[in-house]
Scaffold this active site. Structure first.
Site, mmCIF file in Angstrom:
data_model
loop_
_atom_site.group_PDB
_atom_site.id
_atom_site.type_symbol
_atom_site.label_atom_id
_atom_site.label_comp_id
_atom_site.label_asym_id
_atom_site.label_seq_id
_atom_site.Cartn_x
_atom_site.Cartn_y
_atom_site.Cartn_z
ATOM 1 N N GLY A 87 0.819 -1.211 0.000
ATOM 2 C CA GLY A 87 0.000 0.000 0.000
ATOM 3 C C GLY A 87 0.845 1.249 0.000
ATOM 4 O O GLY A 87 1.210 1.756 1.060
ATOM 5 N N LEU A 88 1.148 1.729 -1.198
ATOM 6 C CA LEU A 88 2.015 2.901 -1.316
ATOM 7 C C LEU A 88 1.242 4.086 -1.893
ATOM 8 O O LEU A 88 1.073 5.118 -1.236
ATOM 9 C CB LEU A 88 3.226 2.560 -2.191
ATOM 10 C CG LEU A 88 4.152 3.713 -2.554
ATOM 11 C CD1 LEU A 88 4.827 4.264 -1.318
ATOM 12 C CD2 LEU A 88 5.203 3.257 -3.569
ATOM 13 N N ASN B 261 -3.415 11.388 -3.624
ATOM 14 C CA ASN B 261 -2.602 12.592 -3.808
ATOM 15 C C ASN B 261 -1.105 12.349 -3.648
ATOM 16 O O ASN B 261 -0.337 13.278 -3.436
ATOM 17 C CB ASN B 261 -3.050 13.667 -2.806
ATOM 18 C CG ASN B 261 -4.453 14.138 -3.111
ATOM 19 O OD1 ASN B 261 -4.797 14.403 -4.269
ATOM 20 N ND2 ASN B 261 -5.296 14.195 -2.095
ATOM 21 N N ALA B 262 -0.703 11.075 -3.691
ATOM 22 C CA ALA B 262 0.729 10.765 -3.592
ATOM 23 C C ALA B 262 1.058 9.651 -4.581
ATOM 24 O O ALA B 262 0.920 8.474 -4.284
ATOM 25 C CB ALA B 262 1.098 10.354 -2.169
ATOM 26 N N ILE C 101 -3.916 -0.436 -5.677
ATOM 27 C CA ILE C 101 -3.070 -1.403 -4.988
ATOM 28 C C ILE C 101 -3.334 -2.822 -5.516
ATOM 29 O O ILE C 101 -4.410 -3.392 -5.271
ATOM 30 C CB ILE C 101 -3.280 -1.342 -3.451
ATOM 31 C CG1 ILE C 101 -3.175 0.110 -2.951
ATOM 32 C CG2 ILE C 101 -2.274 -2.251 -2.751
ATOM 33 C CD1 ILE C 101 -1.855 0.823 -3.271
ATOM 34 N N ARG D 47 -0.948 -14.516 -43.502
ATOM 35 C CA ARG D 47 -1.811 -13.568 -44.195
ATOM 36 C C ARG D 47 -1.267 -13.268 -45.590
ATOM 37 O O ARG D 47 -0.092 -12.928 -45.750
ATOM 38 C CB ARG D 47 -1.878 -12.284 -43.369
ATOM 39 C CG ARG D 47 -2.538 -11.121 -44.037
ATOM 40 C CD ARG D 47 -4.042 -11.270 -44.064
ATOM 41 N NE ARG D 47 -4.670 -10.014 -44.475
ATOM 42 C CZ ARG D 47 -5.964 -9.903 -44.735
ATOM 43 N NH1 ARG D 47 -6.746 -10.958 -44.627
ATOM 44 N NH2 ARG D 47 -6.462 -8.747 -45.088
ATOM 45 N N GLU E 107 4.711 1.455 -10.964
ATOM 46 C CA GLU E 107 5.996 1.286 -10.256
ATOM 47 C C GLU E 107 7.048 2.270 -10.728
ATOM 48 O O GLU E 107 8.185 1.913 -11.029
ATOM 49 C CB GLU E 107 6.491 -0.162 -10.386
ATOM 50 C CG GLU E 107 5.614 -1.093 -9.557
ATOM 51 C CD GLU E 107 6.228 -2.461 -9.344
ATOM 52 O OE1 GLU E 107 7.446 -2.522 -9.056
ATOM 53 O OE2 GLU E 107 5.486 -3.448 -9.454
#
Lengths: 263, 385
Positions: free
Chosen positions: B125-126, B130-131, B158, B272, B367
């Protein structure tokens, strides 16, 4: 119970197979090699029998093949086999089924066994002979193209179903015996990550011809491959299309008469 | 001396995961994506393969493999499906990783065996509303009162946090204020079942639709003081270190996704026909395929080198950032051309490249955005001194 599984290294079914320039074999460059698909059913069946019987049962993989085959032997160990014998000798080349069977029979006799599993054929040259020659040499029963396998509770015989044209044949065989496996016998397990790590510590006993007591490649040359030839290129398929079926039929008849000149 | 050969077990691993992905993942990937459904069944199957806890020692229930092996496994999953690879990558890098690297013995014994067996999933949970890139701006607060952390705040995007087996969240919290007004950040282990924790599955995603993404709310959540992960105030460093390793797996997703889309495009272009020729025989397409293959090869070498440095215990942050950036962007170019080669069919779900095209976009953002990766690399070059 001692279970032996025969394993052959063969080109992947999806590999692009090209005959080498000399016509003595395939061009192996860039070709991925895998465990013969039918042998995988043998490995899985061996593992299931070991799980069923328990105790000090053991699955030993026997492979005759070049040094590169160790990766595939190790894969079988990662699936869960206990140990392996790798018959590897530069003098071997590409032995014919009779020679293969003589060498395998010696290695198998040295190991001892209660059951032998192998694929119903190798998917490279599709000879499907080794198991039968082996059965003769070892003087044990053979049952081929096995699709269902059941071991009796006392572990002395097996009741199996083998695929034949249009149905199954139910066969009972007294052990020790050799069984060649057909697709559908089971669903081979994957080599799991813990299995791969465990396999690193399992033993692969490498044997040369000399180790098995052979002074030279045994068996003489019963059959010799003269030349490898690519498949003749098939004629192109042409679709005859038309709004109405009868027009398509008329056009097809015209093509057969005027172009193909067969009617 | 340079040796580009994989170890035997790494080769066996690649074959085995490829087979698994082709047989177990490919047949269900399209439907799960369409339904935006996380598959517990597939997660259990991955666990059965040992895909959780790959780099964790056997004593904690892991497989004890190296990072190159881990990267190969994620690459092979991503070659078939991004969402499935995401579940494994996040489970390992973000869930299991921090507990293994920063947890004390008791925390490891308590959580790792369940996580490695796939009985449970952990999440990191990072990110907060607002972050995002500014992870220091974390607002979720933890106050120590009577031997308990009292946590209030929320987290967003998350991965693996809102599944039926999500059991533990590593929550980045503000635990105090340092001089110059900076926050003291710490990671705290919060079981999902704790009173006051709400995990809501997020829907409406463009990509990774069958990976589980949760929004988390913490309302007066109380956990024991001993649930602190590592040292108080160590949260920021733990986060950076976790993301360095995480970048290897995100890069592996870019590499695998590029490889998968390339193979689909190559196969299609050989089948094709237009103007009575296979379309791969037109130079305009042949050159595209040649460029795709070249970039993928370069990406693989860069990523494996970063993973190798990590395995050697050497600094690898710079290479990990480069690999994450490059693999993501290679995949972007590859999926773009893969859709182009498929023409109109490439726009249809049935042809798979459409999914790869969408799944790629996350890699530029998750990430650490591509911009953040460039900052990390430029900082290493001394540009900002």
């Amino acid at each position: 119970m001692k279970i032996l599984v025969l394993l052959k290294r063969v080109p992947d079914t999806e590999a692009r197979i090209l005959i080498n320039q000399e016509g003595t074999g395939i061009n192996e460059q860039g070709v991925k090699f895998v465990i013969n698909t039918y042998d995988e059913y043998g490995i899985e069946q061996g593992l299931r029998i070991r799980e069923q019987v328990g105790g000090d049962s053991k699955v030993t993989v026997v492979c005759m093949g070049p040094g590169e085959a160790t990766e595939l032997i190790r894969t079988a160990l990662a699936m869960g086999a206990d140990d392996a014998v790798h018959i590897c000798d530069p003098a071997l080349g590409k032995p014919d089924p009779f020679t293969s069977a003589i060498i395998l029979a010696k290695a198998i006799t040295d190991e001892g066994f209660d059951i032998i599993f192998c694929g119903k054929q190798a998917i490279d040259d599709d000879m499907a002979q080794v198991q039968s020659i082996l059965a003769e040499m070892l003087d044990i029963p053979q049952v081929n193209v096995v699709a269902v396998f059941e071991l009796s509770d006392d572990g002395t015989k097996a009741t199996v179903r083998r695929r034949i044209e249009g149905g199954d044949e139910k066969v009972e065989a007294r052990l020790p015996a050799i069984f060649s496996c057909e697709k559908g016998l089971n669903e081979p397990r994957y080599a799991s990550l813990p299995g791969i790590m465990k396999a690193k510590k399992k033993e692969i006993r490498t044997k040369t011809l000399a180790d098995l007591g052979f002074g030279e490649v045994p068996g003489g040359t019963r059959s010799r491959v003269l030349k490898w030839l690519p498949l003749p290129k098939g004629a192109e398929c042409r679709m005859v299309e038309a709004e109405e079926m009868k027009d398509a039929v008329a056009e097809l008849a015209r093509l057969l008469r005027e172009e193909a000149k067969v009617i | 001396m340079i040796n580009y050969d994989l170890a035997e077990e790494q080769q066996i691993l690649r074959n085995s995961i490829r087979e698994f992905a082709e047989n177990e993942v490919r047949p269900v990937a399209e439907e799960l994506d369409e339904k935006e459904e996380f598959s517990l069944e597939l997660t259990k199957k991955m666990a059965g393969m040992g895909l959780f806890g790959m780099f964790i020692p056997e004593e904690y229930g892991g497989s004890g493999m190296d990072y190159i092996s881990y990267v190969i496994a994620i690459e092979e999953l991503a070659r078939v499906d991004g969402s499935t690879a995401a579940t494994a990558a996040a489970g390992n890098s973000l869930g299991i990783g921090p507990i293994y690297y920063f947890g004390n013995e008791q925390q490891k014994r308590e959580w790792l065996p369940g996580l490695c067996s796939g009985e449970t999933l952990a999440s990191f949970g990072l990110t907060e509303p607002n972050a995002g890139s500014d992870a220091g701006a974390t607002q979720t607060a933890a106050d120590l009162k009577n031997g308990e952390w009292v946590i209030n705040g929320s987290k967003i995007f998350i991965t693996n946090s809102a599944t039926p087996i999500s059991a533990i969240i590593i929550v980045q919290c503000r635990t105090g204020t340092l001089d110059k007004g900076k926050s003291e950040l710490s990671c705290i282990l919060v079981p999902n079942e704790t009173e006051g924790v709400t995990a809501k599955e997020m829907h409406g995603k463009m990509m990774w639709r069958s990976s589980n993404t949760g929004e988390l709310y913490f309302e007066d959540v109380c956990v024991p003081e001993k649930n602190l992960l590592g040292k108080r105030g160590g949260g920021f460093k733990q986060m950076l270190s976790t993301l360095d390793r995480g970048r290897l797996s995100i890069a592996a997703m870019g590499l695998g996704g590029a490889q998968g889309a390339f193979e689909l495009a190559l196969k299609y272009s050989k089948e094709r026909k237009q103007f009575n020729r296979t379309i791969c025989s037109f130079q305009v397409n042949a050159f595209k395929l040649a460029d795709m293959a070249t970039e993928i090869e370069a990406a693989r070498n860069l990523l494996y080198k970063a993973a190798w440095l990590c395995d050697q215990g050497r600094p690898f942050g710079r290479e990990a950032a480069m690999a994450k950036l490059y693999c993501s962007e290679v995949m972007r170019r590859v999926v773009n051309e893969a859709v182009q080669i498929h023409g109109g069919y490439g726009l249809m779900r049935e042809y798979q490249v459409e999914r790869f095209f969408r799944d790629q976009k996350l890699l530029d953002i998750g990430e650490g955005t591509s911009e953040i990766q460039r900052i990390v690399i430029a900082r290493e070059l001394g540009c900002f001194e």
